[in-house]
Motif scaffolding. Structure first.
Motif, PDB file in Angstrom:
ATOM      1  N   SER A 262       0.944  -1.201   0.078  1.00  0.00           N
ATOM      2  CA  SER A 262      -0.015   0.053   0.038  1.00  0.00           C
ATOM      3  C   SER A 262       0.837   1.137  -0.116  1.00  0.00           C
ATOM      4  CB  SER A 262      -0.889   0.111   1.224  1.00  0.00           C
ATOM      5  OG  SER A 262      -1.636   1.207   1.317  1.00  0.00           O
ATOM      6  N   LEU A 263       0.294   2.257  -0.439  1.00  0.00           N
ATOM      7  CA  LEU A 263       0.986   3.489  -0.455  1.00  0.00           C
ATOM      8  C   LEU A 263       1.094   4.023   1.118  1.00  0.00           C
ATOM      9  CD1 LEU A 263      -0.016   5.318  -3.792  1.00  0.00           C
ATOM     10  CD2 LEU A 263       1.887   3.973  -3.468  1.00  0.00           C
ATOM     11  N   HIS A 372      -7.699  -1.748 -15.780  1.00  0.00           N
ATOM     12  CA  HIS A 372      -6.945  -2.969 -15.335  1.00  0.00           C
ATOM     13  C   HIS A 372      -5.312  -3.037 -16.133  1.00  0.00           C
ATOM     14  CE1 HIS A 372      -7.927  -3.808 -19.669  1.00  0.00           C
ATOM     15  NE2 HIS A 372      -7.033  -4.701 -19.693  1.00  0.00           N
ATOM     16  N   ALA A 373      -5.354  -2.200 -17.103  1.00  0.00           N
ATOM     17  CA  ALA A 373      -4.053  -2.072 -17.765  1.00  0.00           C
ATOM     18  C   ALA A 373      -3.220  -0.919 -17.276  1.00  0.00           C
ATOM     19  CB  ALA A 373      -3.857  -1.943 -19.208  1.00  0.00           C
ATOM     20  N   GLY A 374      -3.980   0.363 -16.903  1.00  0.00           N
ATOM     21  CA  GLY A 374      -3.243   1.631 -16.969  1.00  0.00           C
ATOM     22  C   GLY A 374      -3.075   1.993 -15.396  1.00  0.00           C
ATOM     23  N   ASN A 376      -1.071   1.438 -11.879  1.00  0.00           N
ATOM     24  CA  ASN A 376      -0.126   0.774 -11.134  1.00  0.00           C
ATOM     25  C   ASN A 376      -0.256   0.997  -9.583  1.00  0.00           C
ATOM     26  OD1 ASN A 376       2.048  -0.109  -9.713  1.00  0.00           O
ATOM     27  ND2 ASN A 376       3.460   0.038 -11.610  1.00  0.00           N
ATOM     28  N   LEU A 378       0.434  -0.132  -6.946  1.00  0.00           N
ATOM     29  CA  LEU A 378       1.716  -0.310  -6.089  1.00  0.00           C
ATOM     30  C   LEU A 378       2.360   1.150  -6.078  1.00  0.00           C
ATOM     31  CD1 LEU A 378       2.806  -3.786  -6.296  1.00  0.00           C
ATOM     32  CD2 LEU A 378       1.371  -2.897  -4.573  1.00  0.00           C
ATOM     33  N   GLN A 379       2.365   1.554  -7.134  1.00  0.00           N
ATOM     34  CA  GLN A 379       3.339   2.904  -7.268  1.00  0.00           C
ATOM     35  C   GLN A 379       2.349   4.387  -7.250  1.00  0.00           C
ATOM     36  OE1 GLN A 379       5.487   2.883 -11.043  1.00  0.00           O
ATOM     37  NE2 GLN A 379       6.222   0.858 -10.812  1.00  0.00           N
ATOM     38  N   SER A 381       0.753   5.306  -9.562  1.00  0.00           N
ATOM     39  CA  SER A 381       0.484   5.965 -10.784  1.00  0.00           C
ATOM     40  C   SER A 381      -0.637   5.497 -11.729  1.00  0.00           C
ATOM     41  CB  SER A 381       2.000   6.095 -11.570  1.00  0.00           C
ATOM     42  OG  SER A 381       2.171   4.676 -11.523  1.00  0.00           O
ATOM     43  N   PHE A 382      -1.033   6.236 -12.598  1.00  0.00           N
ATOM     44  CA  PHE A 382      -2.311   5.780 -13.657  1.00  0.00           C
ATOM     45  C   PHE A 382      -1.830   6.441 -15.116  1.00  0.00           C
ATOM     46  CE2 PHE A 382      -3.997   9.152 -11.240  1.00  0.00           C
ATOM     47  CZ  PHE A 382      -4.630  10.134 -12.091  1.00  0.00           C
ATOM     48  N   SER A 383      -2.052   5.867 -16.129  1.00  0.00           N
ATOM     49  CA  SER A 383      -2.175   6.502 -17.378  1.00  0.00           C
ATOM     50  C   SER A 383      -3.154   5.769 -18.055  1.00  0.00           C
ATOM     51  CB  SER A 383      -0.848   6.077 -17.961  1.00  0.00           C
ATOM     52  OG  SER A 383      -0.825   6.844 -19.156  1.00  0.00           O
ATOM     53  N   ALA A 405      -2.848  10.988 -17.186  1.00  0.00           N
ATOM     54  CA  ALA A 405      -2.003  10.529 -16.382  1.00  0.00           C
ATOM     55  C   ALA A 405      -1.768  11.424 -15.033  1.00  0.00           C
ATOM     56  CB  ALA A 405      -0.608  10.373 -17.086  1.00  0.00           C
ATOM     57  N   GLY A 406      -1.218  10.590 -14.086  1.00  0.00           N
ATOM     58  CA  GLY A 406      -1.241  11.203 -12.533  1.00  0.00           C
ATOM     59  C   GLY A 406      -0.722  10.292 -11.591  1.00  0.00           C
ATOM     60  N   ASP A 407      -0.935  10.797 -10.371  1.00  0.00           N
ATOM     61  CA  ASP A 407      -0.580   9.892  -9.369  1.00  0.00           C
ATOM     62  C   ASP A 407      -1.794  10.205  -8.125  1.00  0.00           C
ATOM     63  OD1 ASP A 407       1.954   8.895  -7.345  1.00  0.00           O
ATOM     64  OD2 ASP A 407       0.651  10.494  -6.259  1.00  0.00           O
ATOM     65  N   SER A 439      -1.894  15.700 -16.510  1.00  0.00           N
ATOM     66  CA  SER A 439      -1.403  15.509 -17.756  1.00  0.00           C
ATOM     67  C   SER A 439      -2.562  14.972 -18.714  1.00  0.00           C
ATOM     68  CB  SER A 439      -0.233  14.750 -17.531  1.00  0.00           C
ATOM     69  OG  SER A 439       0.456  14.551 -18.924  1.00  0.00           O
TER      70      SER A 439
ATOM     71  N   ARG B 215       9.313   4.807  -6.615  1.00  0.00           N
ATOM     72  CA  ARG B 215       8.671   3.409  -6.751  1.00  0.00           C
ATOM     73  C   ARG B 215       8.896   2.685  -7.766  1.00  0.00           C
ATOM     74  NH1 ARG B 215       5.175   2.333  -2.199  1.00  0.00           N
ATOM     75  NH2 ARG B 215       5.161   3.972  -0.991  1.00  0.00           N
ATOM     76  N   GLY B 406      -0.637  -4.856 -19.441  1.00  0.00           N
ATOM     77  CA  GLY B 406      -1.654  -5.461 -20.230  1.00  0.00           C
ATOM     78  C   GLY B 406      -2.239  -4.255 -21.055  1.00  0.00           C
ATOM     79  N   ALA B 418      -0.392  -0.619 -21.463  1.00  0.00           N
ATOM     80  CA  ALA B 418       0.534   0.151 -20.449  1.00  0.00           C
ATOM     81  C   ALA B 418       1.658  -0.592 -20.788  1.00  0.00           C
ATOM     82  CB  ALA B 418       0.267  -0.435 -19.118  1.00  0.00           C
ATOM     83  N   THR B 438       1.736   4.955 -21.933  1.00  0.00           N
ATOM     84  CA  THR B 438       0.863   4.007 -22.452  1.00  0.00           C
ATOM     85  C   THR B 438       0.701   4.303 -23.932  1.00  0.00           C
ATOM     86  OG1 THR B 438      -0.444   4.570 -20.427  1.00  0.00           O
ATOM     87  CG2 THR B 438      -1.629   3.834 -22.284  1.00  0.00           C
ATOM     88  N   ARG B 490       3.264  11.600 -19.003  1.00  0.00           N
ATOM     89  CA  ARG B 490       3.317  13.069 -18.064  1.00  0.00           C
ATOM     90  C   ARG B 490       4.031  14.084 -18.819  1.00  0.00           C
ATOM     91  NH1 ARG B 490       3.179  11.437 -11.670  1.00  0.00           N
ATOM     92  NH2 ARG B 490       2.064   9.575 -12.065  1.00  0.00           N
TER      93      ARG B 490
END
Lengths: 444, 491
Positions: A262-263, A372-374, A376, A378-379, A381-383, A405-407, A439, B215, B406, B418, B438, B490
């Protein structure tokens, strides 16, 4: 369907056959019918009846074995009990749950409305869905089809029982639909958009309204524009924000914190993790939740749990083991398997004071895609690609080929406004949420 | 509460019983023949019964401890009936005579056939001699030959121990393995009577690293079909080296700048781009939904002339291989695209009936609760003549995607993927690592931009979720070059 008496008899007969074994059994029995309308207006019809159950056996050596089965047949369950006992010796040796006791499981909440309409015939399901598909298809000349659609009715019975005398049982019924249409305006690429609906019975599901909303959404995206890639103020629709929260649900999982996945850490409780205007709860009995579960995988009664109050992390989902480790009461979020995890029931993000000027100049994200793909988790982040609009001076135009994209931690901290009303989505209720800047990439 | 699905059929059905425990075999012939005959007499043009028994085991370790041992046993059946081109599907996990009879009567009722009119004994369906792929290939002992919980746990703990020594800034590690043993029996009113045993096994490693705000997370897997001793013998040490190196590099990587890039994509799981962007659009289910731009493109160019692609179920040990599909048809190799020209679609029974494309042994499903549908197996782009270095050297400024995550493709052919590990290419050489990328595009356009393939094809196991559930597949490709693609990131 399984009755309370059936469950009692099952526990009794298994206990008689294995007198010194302590065990629990949880699962569900499900019946469903689904209709889809194909492009040629033929129906695709499916029906299913299935049972699944999870047996946990506590051995005298203090270990636990777990087995999943698809039958409540006495003979097969006995065999499963034996396999579970054997598996226990090779399984986890630490942080094991105790067998739930009736005195610790809480009182089941009463639902305000338990009324479930009578099921309808599959022919009626088909007729209703076909009418909605036709309505959607005919609502605009540029709509060419509804390739993804379905109308389902489902009846389920969940149960939990153990050798300590705790027995839980719950019936539920849900009718759900989705209509996802495709269209194309001259000179533009094909677009797709849709909507969904869920109620306790066919009688209360307004299919026509679902079709109307799906049509309006798709039509609003038929003439998209492109924008320059860069940083934009963003507004997430309620459902998009819930999708994002759900993708990062490890933020609220005590088990994930214990697993270092977890973060957050144990020390994050009481910390400011979001803008102070954000309030989030898990609210399983919210009136908008049409199929509330009354107990979790350990038989613990569910209840409302505050997760974020004024931006401060106030709560985490717990099962019995994580609760014991954290020194707090269990919260009724146990998801029982070979490893205990937790799960949310129904998000409730409180409405705010309104979006104000934030809604006049922004990128509006209606639907996030490919979570499901974009993501992460654990980090953090997303895109993600999304369906949305560019709004300038209040005028909105659809966007094509865009990703955001972002956090997640930055998103939570940079919330600038919340809409004054909530949208009901499949997993909760949430207002539109404005974020200062994210972004955005647009396909050239 | 009234049940949704009624069990109101009359008694008097033949008292042939379902066989008791034991393998699916000839003993099922009388009952299945009778039920299929009942379906035909009741008005179904075609009927099929799919029986499934499953025995799975999953073991997980986290941070050096066994945290889950999960055996699972399931049993189920699916009945599919056609009347004309209309079909229905009913599933149950009651494999008794009455359970199967209930399922077929539900199906008949949904088709508008009058099941109650057909109780008189009539001619049963004459099933062919059992085509037993399990017996023919010596699979009946496979389950007994697989690794037990103790051996699996020991290996996973050992892998975890090595990971914790090798990976810097490790926050958590996970090792897991699963074994999925499946026995299936297919009987159909056209006489098909076939049995198979499948064995899928997978070993997976994952790490999560953190250093302050930096990370990274990496995971990698190896998997097999039909190799009973796989979990006893698979060498995960190269995988440990690979993910420990990658996690260390990506921990310090900057986020990629969004924009247009020429791209070189690595082999192995890089093949996911073809799987998502093109493979799905060649399944006949997509023709039915009118969601493929290639429905009328047979014999026409749909990709760059340097691209040839296959889908097949015969590569020994590959995750998507199968001796027969879930409709009882033997596996085969299907040429999809030859030098850019579309040669074949991926077709199941229904797709063949409705669109005339020949069946390709591709009727697949996650389990008995899904009707089979046209699905990919081992899908890959054929190798070309270049070396991977030549492809990279040919890019002035671009992106090298070493490890893909994926992806998905939408109803309009728009796809996204990704990227797990990427590097900038500068003046024909690999530069600094970047994360958060992506890949975005549309299928019809990207296929014409894959302009060069290297000579180093490799396959990688994966999972594919679609209309008939999540199934085991293989993706693959050599290193390949994409002339231009939009990269989200980004700014």
């Amino acid at each position: 369907m399984i009755t309370h008496e059936h469950i009692s008899r099952l526990i009794e007969s298994l206990s008689k056959a294995r007198p010194n074994v302590r065990f629990d059994i949880s699962g569900d029995s499900l019946e469903s019918q689904t209709v889809k309308v194909k492009e040629n207006e033929n129906f695709e019809q499916t029906a299913s009846q299935r049972t699944s159950a999870l047996l946990r056996v506590w051995t005298p050596a203090g270990r636990i074995g777990v087995v999943q089965v698809t039958s409540l047949d006495h003979k097969q369950l006995l065999s499963a009990l034996d396999v579970a006992a054997e598996a226990a010796s090779l399984g986890p040796a630490e942080d094991l749950p105790s067998i739930p006791l009736p005195a610790d499981a809480g009182t089941l909440p009463e639902l305000n409305s338990t009324s479930a309409g009578q099921p309808v015939s599959i022919e009626e399901l088909g007729t209703n869905l076909l009418a909605a598909v036709r309505q959607l298809r005919q609502s605009h000349p540029d709509i060419s089809g509804v390739p993804y659609n379905a109308l389902s009715q489902r009846r389920a019975q969940r149960f939990y029982a153990n050798t300590e005398g705790l027995i839980r049982e719950q019936n539920g019924a849900v009718v759900s639909t989705y209509l996802y249409a495709r269209g194309q305006s001259e000179g533009h690429k094909p677009r797709a958009a849709g909507h969904w609906g869920e109620e306790r019975s066919m009688q209360s599901l307004d299919l026509s309204a679902v079709a109307k909303t799906a049509s309006e959404l798709l039509v609003s995206h038929l003439k998209p524009i492109k924008i320059s890639s860069g940083q934009y103020p963003v507004i997430f629709s309620g459902r998009a924000f819930l999708d994002l929260l759900g993708a990062f649900s490890n933020l609220f999982s005590a088990q994930n914190i214990l697993d270092r996945q977890s973060l957050h850490t144990k020390d994050s409780l009481g910390q400011q993790i979001a803008a102070s205007l954000l309030n989030v709860a898990d609210d399983p009995l919210h009136p908008a939740n049409v199929s509330p579960d009354l107990f979790d995988g350990e038989g613990t009664a569910v209840r409302k749990l505050s997760l974020i109050e004024n931006g401060v992390l106030t709560g985490l989902w717990h099962h019995s083991v994580s609760a014991k480790t954290f020194g707090v009461p269990k919260t009724g979020h146990a998801n029982v398997g070979a490893k205990m995890t937790v799960r949310p029931w129904f998000w409730n993000v409180s409405a705010g004071q309104g979006l104000g000027d934030a809604a006049r100049d922004c990128v509006w994200i209606d639907d996030l895609e490919a979570l499901h793909a974009g993501v992460n988790s654990l980090q953090g982040s997303f895109s993600l690609p999304f369906l949305g609009y560019r709004i300038v001076n209040g005028r909105k135009e659809s966007l094509e080929g865009v990703t955001v994209a972002g956090d997640i931690l930055s998103v939570l901290k940079n919330i600038t406004a919340l809409d004054s009303s909530c949208e009901r989505a499949s997993g909760g209720v949430c207002p539109a949420v404005a974020v200062s800047a994210l972004s955005i990439t647009c396909e050239a | 509460m009234r049940p949704l699905l009624q069990r109101d059929f009359e008694s008097g059905f033949s008292n042939i019983k379902a066989p008791a425990d034991g393998p699916f075999n000839e003993a099922w012939r009388p009952l299945l023949s009778l039920i299929l005959g009942h379906a035909r007499r009741s008005g179904a043009d075609f009927a099929e019964i799919f029986l499934e028994r499953r025995n799975t085991l999953r073991v997980t370790t986290e941070n050096g401890k066994v945290t889950a041992v999960a055996p699972s046993f399931s049993l189920g059946a699916g009945v599919r009936c056609f009347k004309g081109l209309q079909d229905v599907y009913v599933s149950t996990n009651d494999l008794s005579q009455s359970g199967l009879r209930w399922a077929v009567d539900q199906a008949l009722g949904m088709l508008g056939c009058s099941a109650r009119m057909s109780h008189s004994m009539g001619r049963d369906v004459q099933l062919e001699p059992l085509r037993d792929f399990a017996a023919a290939r010596g699979k009946d002992n496979w389950l007994a030959q697989t690794a037990g919980v103790g051996e699996i746990s020991e290996r996973l703990l050992s892998q975890s121990s090595v990971l914790r020594k090798k990976v810097g800034h490790l926050q958590s590690d996970q090792t897991s393995a699963f074994r999925d043993w499946q026995e299936v029996l297919v009987a159909a009113s056209d006489g098909v009577f076939a049995r198979d045993i499948r064995l899928h096994q997978l070993s997976r490693l994952g790490v999560n690293c953190a250093d302050g705000a930096d990370r990274s997370s990496m995971h990698e897997q190896r998997a097999s079909t039909g190799l009973p001793d796989f979990l006893k013998t698979v060498d995960m040490n190269p995988v440990i080296d690979e993910i420990s190196t990658s996690a260390g590099i990506m921990l310090r990587a900057d986020y990629v700048t969004a924009g247009q890039y020429p791209l070189v994509m690595a082999n192995r799981f890089g093949g996911v781009i073809f799987h998502e962007a093109c493979g799905h659009l060649l399944e006949t289910t997509q023709i039915e939904r009118k969601t493929t731009p290639f429905a009328e493109s047979l014999g026409l160019p749909i990709a760059h002339e340097n691209l040839t692609a296959w889908d097949e179920g015969i590569t020994e040990g590959a995750f998507g291989s199968t001796d027969m599909d879930d409709e009882g048809m033997p596996a085969q190799s299907t040429l999809l695209i030859e030098n850019g020209i579309l040669r074949n679609f991926i077709a199941d029974r229904a797709g063949s009936m409705r669109f005339g494309h020949p069946r390709t042994g591709s009727g697949r499903r996650q389990n008995f609760s899904f009707a089979a549908a046209s699905r990919m197996r081992n899908t890959f782009i054929a190798p070309g003549k270049h070396t991977p270095d030549e492809l990279i050297q040919g890019v002035e400024r671009g992106l090298y995607c070493k490890k893909m995550g994926g992806g998905s493709v939408g109803a309009t052919g728009e796809f996204n993927f990704a990227v797990g590990e990427a590097y900038l290419i500068e003046k024909g050489k690999l530069g600094k690592p970047v994360k958060g990328a992506t890949l975005i595009g549309t299928a019809a356009e990207i296929m014409k931009k894959i302009s060069a393939c290297a000579n180093d094809i490799e396959l990688a196991p994966g999972f594919c979720g679609s209309v008939s559930g999540t199934i085991y597949t293989t993706v693959g490709q050599p290193h390949l070059k994409v002339d231009n693609i939009t990269v989200g990131g980004r700014s």
